[in-house]
Design a protein around this motif. Structure first.
Motif, PDB file in Angstrom:
ATOM      1  N   GLY A   1       2.684  -4.241  -6.169  1.00 54.52           N
ATOM      2  CA  GLY A   1       3.510  -3.063  -6.382  1.00 54.52           C
ATOM      3  C   GLY A   1       2.821  -1.759  -6.026  1.00 54.52           C
ATOM      4  N   THR A   2       3.633  -0.735  -5.819  1.00 51.43           N
ATOM      5  CA  THR A   2       3.159   0.644  -5.666  1.00 51.43           C
ATOM      6  C   THR A   2       3.711   1.434  -6.838  1.00 51.43           C
ATOM      7  N   ARG A   3       2.801   2.036  -7.609  1.00 50.04           N
ATOM      8  CA  ARG A   3       3.244   2.874  -8.726  1.00 50.04           C
ATOM      9  C   ARG A   3       3.471   4.284  -8.191  1.00 50.04           C
ATOM     10  N   LEU A   4       4.718   4.702  -8.186  1.00 45.16           N
ATOM     11  CA  LEU A   4       5.070   6.043  -7.695  1.00 45.16           C
ATOM     12  C   LEU A   4       5.273   6.972  -8.881  1.00 45.16           C
ATOM     13  N   SER A   5       4.579   8.091  -8.851  1.00 38.85           N
ATOM     14  CA  SER A   5       4.737   9.123  -9.876  1.00 38.85           C
ATOM     15  C   SER A   5       5.183  10.404  -9.194  1.00 38.85           C
ATOM     16  N   VAL A   6       6.339  10.900  -9.605  1.00 37.83           N
ATOM     17  CA  VAL A   6       6.868  12.144  -9.042  1.00 37.83           C
ATOM     18  C   VAL A   6       6.730  13.242 -10.102  1.00 37.83           C
ATOM     19  N   LEU A   7       5.914  14.240  -9.795  1.00 41.04           N
ATOM     20  CA  LEU A   7       5.626  15.296 -10.781  1.00 41.04           C
ATOM     21  C   LEU A   7       6.604  16.460 -10.675  1.00 41.04           C
TER      22      LEU A   7
ATOM     23  N   ASP B   1      12.722   9.024  -9.797  1.00 44.76           N
ATOM     24  CA  ASP B   1      12.291   7.975  -8.856  1.00 44.76           C
ATOM     25  C   ASP B   1      10.972   7.346  -9.291  1.00 44.76           C
ATOM     26  N   SER B   2      10.316   7.927 -10.280  1.00 45.89           N
ATOM     27  CA  SER B   2       9.034   7.394 -10.753  1.00 45.89           C
ATOM     28  C   SER B   2       9.235   5.981 -11.304  1.00 45.89           C
ATOM     29  N   ALA B   3       8.494   5.038 -10.753  1.00 44.17           N
ATOM     30  CA  ALA B   3       8.629   3.623 -11.122  1.00 44.17           C
ATOM     31  C   ALA B   3       7.585   2.844 -10.342  1.00 44.17           C
ATOM     32  N   VAL B   4       7.524   1.546 -10.609  1.00 46.21           N
ATOM     33  CA  VAL B   4       6.736   0.654  -9.758  1.00 46.21           C
ATOM     34  C   VAL B   4       7.685   0.027  -8.744  1.00 46.21           C
ATOM     35  N   TYR B   5       7.342   0.153  -7.482  1.00 41.45           N
ATOM     36  CA  TYR B   5       8.159  -0.420  -6.410  1.00 41.45           C
ATOM     37  C   TYR B   5       7.500  -1.719  -5.966  1.00 41.45           C
ATOM     38  N   LEU B   6       8.246  -2.798  -6.125  1.00 44.88           N
ATOM     39  CA  LEU B   6       7.745  -4.130  -5.821  1.00 44.88           C
ATOM     40  C   LEU B   6       8.356  -4.652  -4.533  1.00 44.88           C
ATOM     41  N   CYS B   7       7.541  -5.330  -3.770  1.00 43.64           N
ATOM     42  CA  CYS B   7       8.013  -6.004  -2.564  1.00 43.64           C
ATOM     43  C   CYS B   7       7.803  -7.500  -2.759  1.00 43.64           C
TER      44      CYS B   7
ATOM     45  N   THR C   1       0.833  -1.199   0.000  1.00 45.76           N
ATOM     46  CA  THR C   1       0.000   0.000   0.000  1.00 45.76           C
ATOM     47  C   THR C   1       0.869   1.252   0.000  1.00 45.76           C
ATOM     48  N   PRO C   2       0.412   2.327  -0.637  1.00 42.83           N
ATOM     49  CA  PRO C   2      -0.761   2.372  -1.509  1.00 42.83           C
ATOM     50  C   PRO C   2      -0.476   1.695  -2.846  1.00 42.83           C
ATOM     51  N   SER C   3      -1.489   1.492  -3.645  1.00 43.30           N
ATOM     52  CA  SER C   3      -1.254   0.906  -4.967  1.00 43.30           C
ATOM     53  C   SER C   3      -0.711   1.969  -5.924  1.00 43.30           C
ATOM     54  N   ASN C   4      -1.125   3.208  -5.698  1.00 43.93           N
ATOM     55  CA  ASN C   4      -0.631   4.329  -6.488  1.00 43.93           C
ATOM     56  C   ASN C   4      -0.293   5.486  -5.564  1.00 43.93           C
ATOM     57  N   LYS C   5       0.802   6.188  -5.899  1.00 43.24           N
ATOM     58  CA  LYS C   5       1.170   7.362  -5.111  1.00 43.24           C
ATOM     59  C   LYS C   5       1.678   8.433  -6.068  1.00 43.24           C
ATOM     60  N   VAL C   6       1.024   9.593  -6.014  1.00 40.37           N
ATOM     61  CA  VAL C   6       1.476  10.725  -6.810  1.00 40.37           C
ATOM     62  C   VAL C   6       2.006  11.767  -5.840  1.00 40.37           C
ATOM     63  N   THR C   7       3.188  12.269  -6.095  1.00 36.64           N
ATOM     64  CA  THR C   7       3.786  13.246  -5.213  1.00 36.64           C
ATOM     65  C   THR C   7       4.516  14.299  -6.045  1.00 36.64           C
ATOM     66  N   GLU C   8       4.910  15.350  -5.376  1.00 37.93           N
ATOM     67  CA  GLU C   8       5.643  16.415  -6.049  1.00 37.93           C
ATOM     68  C   GLU C   8       7.135  16.263  -5.788  1.00 37.93           C
TER      69      GLU C   8
ATOM     70  N   LEU D   1       6.374   3.857   1.428  1.00 34.47           N
ATOM     71  CA  LEU D   1       5.665   2.771   0.775  1.00 34.47           C
ATOM     72  C   LEU D   1       5.709   1.564   1.721  1.00 34.47           C
ATOM     73  N   ARG D   2       4.562   0.902   1.845  1.00 29.86           N
ATOM     74  CA  ARG D   2       4.445  -0.163   2.847  1.00 29.86           C
ATOM     75  C   ARG D   2       4.319  -1.526   2.199  1.00 29.86           C
ATOM     76  N   CYS D   3       4.917  -2.516   2.855  1.00 30.33           N
ATOM     77  CA  CYS D   3       4.828  -3.904   2.391  1.00 30.33           C
ATOM     78  C   CYS D   3       4.493  -4.813   3.563  1.00 30.33           C
ATOM     79  N   ASP D   4       3.476  -5.633   3.387  1.00 27.07           N
ATOM     80  CA  ASP D   4       3.084  -6.622   4.386  1.00 27.07           C
ATOM     81  C   ASP D   4       3.342  -8.005   3.777  1.00 27.07           C
ATOM     82  N   PRO D   5       4.389  -8.694   4.208  1.00 28.06           N
ATOM     83  CA  PRO D   5       4.756  -9.956   3.539  1.00 28.06           C
ATOM     84  C   PRO D   5       3.853 -11.105   3.952  1.00 28.06           C
TER      85      PRO D   5
END
Lengths: 115, 116
Positions: free
Chosen positions: A109-115, A86-92, A7-14, A21-25
């Motif tokens: 994954g969490t899709r991170l978008s840095v604007l 840093d924009s990418a999908v972060y996988l745990c 979580t989250p599945s998507n994150k948009v930030t500036e 970004l959180r991972c629960d194994p």
């Protein structure tokens, strides 16, 4: 749930902001991995935890990236002063042990978008 | 420098036919080779693996062949089904390293489309 949860599945930030970004194994898995996947690429290793300790952090690109796993289960990947690159999908991923023959179980994954 | 190479970005086959996905590697120290399958908006899912001391491993419709002298492996899917349409990643593990980590090194993936 039974699988790896991120979580989250998507994150948009500036640009310049801080993100977590959180991972629960999977319950009982001692090994936890973070990867980063850019478009058209395979996953790129970032860091590996065995229990609570970061046993291999050789993939972290720079000191803006940090990860913790304080109780040996949930892990948080922290990125300071985010940049557009840093924009990418972060996988745990997790596995029962770190020495299994490469079989790891991934979250969505969490899709991170840095604007 | 890409240590694991998947030179075909995409492959299209007819339902019922054989799909052959190829992978080449450069590091002779890799000790396990794995195939992962990825659907859009999901994480990779382990499919099949092979130890470097074997030359073939079979699991149902999926067979992986390893040619160590050529540093080449392939995944055969027979018969191919529309539900097999996904991106397939070849990955290899390094021997136990820092922190007893068997690191996964990934190829760029091959997108397989199985047409009905």
């Amino acid at each position: 749930g039974a699988g790896v949860s991120q979580t989250p599945s998507n994150k948009v930030t500036e640009k310049g902001k801080y993100v977590e970004l959180r991972c629960d194994p999977i319950s009982g898995h001692t090994a936890l991995y973070w990867y980063r996947q850019s478009l058209g690429q395979g996953p790129e290793f970032l860091i590996y935890f065995q229990g609570t300790g970061a046993a291999d952090d050789s993939g972290l690109p720079n000191d803006r990236f940090f990860a913790v796993r304080p109780e040996g289960s949930v892990s948080t990947l922290k990125i300071q002063r985010t940049e557009r690159g840093d924009s990418a999908v972060y996988l745990c991923a997790s596995s029962l042990t770190g020495t299994s023959g490469g079989i790891q179980y991934f979250g969505a994954g969490t899709r991170l978008s840095v604007l | 420098d890409q240590q694991v190479k998947q030179n075909s970005p995409s492959l299209s086959v007819q339902e019922g036919r054989i799909s052959i996905l190829n992978c080449d590697y450069t590091n002779s120290m890799f000790d396990y080779f794995l195939w992962y399958k990825k659907y859009p908006a999901e994480g990779p899912t382990f499919l099949i693996s092979i130890s470097s001391i074997k030359d073939k491993n079979e699991d149902g419709r999926f067979t992986v062949f390893l040619n160590k002298s050529a540093k080449h492996l392939s995944l055969h899917i027979v018969p191919s089904q529309p539900g097999d349409s996904a991106v397939y990643f070849c990955a290899a593990t390094t021997p136990l390293g820092a922190g007893n980590n068997r690191k996964l090194i990934w190829g760029l993936g091959t997108s397989l489309a199985v047409n009905p």
